[in-house]
Design an enzyme around this catalytic site. Sequence first.
Site, PDB file in Angstrom:
ATOM      1  N   LYS A  31      -8.163  -2.085   2.598  1.00 19.84           N
ATOM      2  CA  LYS A  31      -8.744  -2.799   3.705  1.00 19.84           C
ATOM      3  C   LYS A  31      -9.919  -3.644   3.261  1.00 19.84           C
ATOM      4  CE  LYS A  31      -7.974   1.235   6.713  1.00 19.84           C
ATOM      5  NZ  LYS A  31      -8.689   2.259   7.495  1.00 19.84           N
ATOM      6  N   ASP A  42     -11.057  -7.228  -3.329  1.00 19.94           N
ATOM      7  CA  ASP A  42     -12.483  -7.132  -3.015  1.00 19.94           C
ATOM      8  C   ASP A  42     -13.301  -6.867  -4.270  1.00 19.94           C
ATOM      9  OD1 ASP A  42     -11.419  -4.610  -3.317  1.00 19.94           O
ATOM     10  OD2 ASP A  42     -12.252  -3.779  -1.471  1.00 19.94           O
ATOM     11  N   ASP A  53     -12.906  -2.741 -10.590  1.00 15.02           N
ATOM     12  CA  ASP A  53     -13.809  -1.919 -11.397  1.00 15.02           C
ATOM     13  C   ASP A  53     -13.124  -1.468 -12.680  1.00 15.02           C
ATOM     14  OD1 ASP A  53     -12.198  -0.072 -10.007  1.00 15.02           O
ATOM     15  OD2 ASP A  53     -13.812   0.447  -8.642  1.00 15.02           O
TER      16      ASP A  53
END
Length: 202
Positions: free
Chosen positions: A66, A123, A126
């Site tokens: 999301k 988004d 990492d």
Amino acid sequence: MHVTQSSSAITPGQTAELYPGDIKSVLLTAEQIQARIAELGEQIGNDYRELSATTGQDLLLITVLKGAVLFVTDLARAIPVPTQFEFMAVSSYGSSTSSSGVVRILKDLDRDIHGRDVLIVEDVVDSGLTLSWLSRNLTSRNPRSLRVCTLLRKPDAVHANVEIAYVGFDIPNDFVVGYGLDYDERYRDLSYIGTLDPRVYQ
């Protein structure tokens, strides 16, 4: 664009007070985020304008739910070529602050992407493990082209075997929230990106 440290501390009265004491500092302000998105949109538009005219097909933005929803919404408005949306949900997090490397599909695409120009919109990257898996999965579906755009990239992402064409900000290895990014489904509603106080997740 590199961000080396948090830009400011939270002071009383800022929107972080939605979550009193949880946000340690602001890493990226709302203004910085929107300015960078405008730059990314222009760059993507320049790269895809000719392809869009040649194929007659809109650029397909595949968004990972999301966390990237706010980003892709603003990004699409900043890209000066027609775009379409597809959503996919994959998970390797659970409720932790680091990637487990175990990927599962929670929601798959609603359409075939064969022959389409696809831009994955993330988004944050990492470890890069989730993105690496996602890239392989989508490549197996034979799109015409496949590129990646991420708002944030952390240092460990350089070890992933995935080329990222568009990067908003390179950030430190802090756990960040806001602008769609969450911890246990909280903090997505902040307009900026901040670092989370370790006491919240320790």
